[in-house]
Design an enzyme around this catalytic site. Structure first.
Site, PDB file in Angstrom:
ATOM      1  N   ASP A 228      31.166 -24.974 -41.822  1.00 34.42           N
ATOM      2  CA  ASP A 228      29.937 -24.759 -42.611  1.00 34.42           C
ATOM      3  C   ASP A 228      29.093 -26.007 -42.467  1.00 34.42           C
ATOM      4  O   ASP A 228      29.793 -27.317 -41.927  1.00 34.42           O
ATOM      5  CB  ASP A 228      30.278 -24.628 -44.198  1.00 34.42           C
ATOM      6  CG  ASP A 228      29.155 -24.074 -44.831  1.00 34.42           C
ATOM      7  OD1 ASP A 228      29.527 -23.074 -46.068  1.00 34.42           O
ATOM      8  OD2 ASP A 228      28.240 -23.938 -44.575  1.00 34.42           O
TER       9      ASP A 228
HETATM   10  C1  GLC Z   1      25.287 -23.362 -46.466  1.00 35.30           C
HETATM   11  C2  GLC Z   1      26.210 -22.098 -46.882  1.00 35.30           C
HETATM   12  C3  GLC Z   1      26.224 -21.254 -45.533  1.00 35.30           C
HETATM   13  C4  GLC Z   1      25.204 -21.257 -44.669  1.00 35.30           C
HETATM   14  C5  GLC Z   1      25.051 -22.773 -44.088  1.00 35.30           C
HETATM   15  C6  GLC Z   1      23.705 -22.843 -43.343  1.00 35.30           C
HETATM   16  O1  GLC Z   1      25.567 -24.475 -47.217  1.00 35.30           O
HETATM   17  O2  GLC Z   1      27.456 -22.272 -47.355  1.00 35.30           O
HETATM   18  O3  GLC Z   1      26.640 -20.021 -45.975  1.00 35.30           O
HETATM   19  O4  GLC Z   1      25.262 -20.231 -43.674  1.00 35.30           O
HETATM   20  O5  GLC Z   1      24.963 -23.802 -44.956  1.00 35.30           O
HETATM   21  O6  GLC Z   1      22.622 -22.698 -44.194  1.00 35.30           O
END
Ligand code: GLC
Length: 645
Positions: A228
């Site tokens: 993430d």
């Molecule tokens: C965010 C979210 C994730 C998302 C990523 C990119 O923090 O937790 O679900 O796909 O970052 O935006």
């Protein structure tokens, strides 16, 4: 030698390390010398959030269809419909140049307070896994990848970057992992995204048992694991654990750390090669799908409307719905003019168009006169004059339609709710209107359960419309006027009050830990075990017709040493209009040696029936084979597990 092996053989250590780190917010690193292009990723999960090149994540994304969010999708109980929606998402991804869609999210809804529950499917792992697999299959059928997320136990927003989810092994294996396992083994997502949080003290991004032992070795996941955004703390430890790609980039210090670790003998280059191999394979797959062109805005909007209608749940109806040609309709609530159709955070989409509920009602209302009253202007302030105005409109109408949306400040990525309640002024508005108008329908827009005990008795009907996507306004009108017979079923329990919920005493944790003390007893598993009442149970949803079940049968009387069990039942539409029923199959273990929930969902299907029609379920072409891995009965006992429909 395979292409991947050949590429790897020509790659320098610096190039390998670079490939394992993002090049920007949304792209992987390209290696032109080796003809390795970048891969472009974008959120998800219910629309394409394509940030224009060079802009920050907060920038307005390019127009795309905003479909209903996962809590609505799960309530359709229709994986085939999600397959169709996935194909539409892929078409938009291709048009917008996106190789991998960052979704779906399959985290289990441990508490209805979690701010991102609107982005997740269910409290039940079987339903969540089946729905995710349908969506992934649909997207990937068009040559666009997915990122199954957030692996694992990311069930709250409070301290999400650091908190440790303390989960016992059975709860992990029977509640929090199965939806990921089902999606990985059934639909083979190109990528899996690790969670921010720790699991039993170790960051998910550095959790070797999760990322390698279980995900890659036990389940055979062959894609790549990405982090993430910002979830990696120690790049070398993460790579050793099986975290192949760190996002976002660029992060030259991380690249250098990998190079130094190999050179210093801390990191075996073969481990690095393993991640590089996985990344090259995904890059190769993405490169096979030409990007660009456009997508059919109108047909995707129509699909979004149909999906929303299929997921909306008729919670209560005294017979008022479908509306029978009322002549004076009071339309109350700001959400009727300013629809609340999606949540906040990374999943936020810039819609191609938005149905205004009031306008959509007008189109279907024939000669009826519609009277609008806002009821409240701001999300968090009490305005008695507006309540009085709404009450007056309701009093003089044949029917009152109350559009109530959970205020945006209450529900979003980044924070959890403090309670399950509507705002005080919203409750006051509902009470005032139902006090003068017995034919009142409450239409709700919320991503997760809310409490209703303060006002539901005064209503004639309640329609859960969820975060319904850009076409939800039309879908509501379709259901209210009977163009669509509602068939949605709850994928999560609606409790009477917050204190009744399973995680109530252990949410959101303290001192850096959140203890999953309820263990297996999440959602209906908990309410069953306690014999506790709910406002509306898992699997609940009304229709404008009625159904009868008969001739339920199973292919085995004793479920022991059998390779799965086929269950079937005849379903009849005993009403006057066509409708869809969701047949749900639960397993109860009569004599478990271990602690077990009273019942567990192990099969379901949605069947459409004309008035008077009977269909055997499953139809000959399908089967409701209970998985042989289901421990239906403890060894030695002669009693059969029982099936409930
Ligand atoms: C965010 C979210 C994730 C998302 C990523 C990119 O923090 O937790 O679900 O796909 O970052 O935006």
């Amino acid at each position: 030698m395979s292409d991947t092996q050949a590429i790897l053989a020509h790659m320098s250590l610096e190039e390998k390390a670079a490939l394992c780190t993002g090049a920007s917010n949304w792209t992987t690193t390209s290696l032109p010398r080796l003809n390795i292009p970048q891969v472009l990723v974008a959120d998800g999960p219910h629309g394409i959030r394509r940030i224009p090149d060079g802009h920050a994540a907060a920038h307005q994304s390019l127009p795309a269809t905003c479909f209903p969010t996962a809590s609505c999708l799960a309530a359709t109980w229709d994986p085939d419909l999600l397959y169709e929606m996935g194909q539409a998402l892929a078409e938009e991804a291709i048009a917008l140049g996106v190789d991998v869609i960052l979704g779906p999210g399959v985290n289990i809804k441990r508490s209805p307070l979690c701010g991102r529950n609107f982005e997740y499917f269910s409290e039940d792992p079987y339903l969540a896994g089946e729905m995710a697999a349908g969506l992934i299959d649909g997207i990937q059928s068009k040559g666009v990848g997915t990122a199954l997320k957030h692996f694992v136990a990311n069930n709250q927003e409070f301290e999400r970057f650091s908190i440790s989810a303390e989960v016992d092994e059975r709860a992990m294996r029977e509640i929090y992992l199965p939806a990921f396992e089902k999606a990985v083994t059934k639909a083979k997502p190109w990528t899996v995204m690790c969670a921010y949080n720790k699991v039993n003290g170790t960051y998910a991004s550095e959790h070797r048992r999760l990322l390698t032992d279980i995900l890659k070795n036990e389940w055979g996941f062959a894609g790549l694991v990405l982090s993430d955004w910002g979830a990696v703390h120690d790049r070398v430890a993460a790579l050793k654990a099986g975290l192949d790609l760190e996002m976002p980039g660029p992060k030259q210090t991380r690249v250098n750390a990998l190079i130094a670790a190999v050179r210093d003998g801390i990191l075996d280059e073969a481990v690095l090669d393993s991640s590089v191999r996985r990344i090259v394979e995904v890059v190769g797959r993405a490169a096979q799908t030409p990007k660009g062109g456009d997508f059919d805005v109108a047909s995707h909007h129509a699909l979004a409307r149909m999906v929303a209608a299929e997921g909306m749940v008729l919670l209560k109806n005294n017979g008022l719905l479908p509306l029978k040609n009322p002549q004076r309709i009071a339309v109350i609530g700001r959400a009727a003019q300013e629809p609340h159709f999606q949540g906040g955070g990374s999943s936020h989409i810039n819609p191609t168009q938005v149905d205004v509920p009031f306008a959509e009602l007008q189109k279907l209302a024939g000669k009826a006169t519609l009277y609008f009253a806002a009821g409240y202007r701001e999300d968090d302030c009490f305005q008695q004059d507006l309540i009085d105005e709404a009450t007056a409109a309701a009093r003089s109408a044949d029917v009152a339609l109350l559009y109530v949306a959970l205020p945006a400040f209450k529900e979003s990525e980044g924070y959890d709710r403090a309670d399950l309640d509507l705002a005080a002024h919203q409750v006051a508005l509902i009470q005032a209107v139902t006090a003068v108008q017995s034919s009142t329908v409450v239409i709700l827009n919320n991503g997760a359960p809310i409490t209703m005990h303060d006002w539901i008795d005064g209503t004639a009907a309640v329609l859960e419309a969820w975060m319904m996507g850009q076409a939800g306004g039309g879908a509501i009108a379709d259901i209210l006027f009977g163009k669509t017979n509602p068939s949605g079923k709850l994928a999560e329990t609606f409790p009477i009050k917050l204190a009744d919920t399973p995680a109530y005493l252990h949410f959101p944790g303290e001192n850096g830990e959140v203890r999953y003390s309820e263990s297996l007893f999440v959602g209906y598993r908990y309410y069953d075990a306690k014999g506790a009442p709910t406002q509306f149970p898992f699997g609940h949803g009304l229709s404008y017709t009625t159904f009868a079940y008969a001739n339920a049968r199973a292919s085995a009387a004793v479920f022991r040493d059998v390779d799965g069990v086929t269950v079937s039942v005849d379903v009849t539409n005993t009403g006057a209009v066509a409708g869809k029923e969701v047949v749900q199959v639960y397993v109860h273990d009569h004599e478990a040696r271990l602690l077990r929930p009273f019942k567990e969902l192990k099969g379901f299907a949605k069947v459409e029936l004309q008035p008077g029609q009977t269909k055997p379920w499953p139809s000959p072409s399908t089967s409701a084979l209970l998985p042989s891995t289901t421990p239906l009965i403890s060894a030695g006992s002669q009693k059969a597990a029982s099936l409930t429909f």
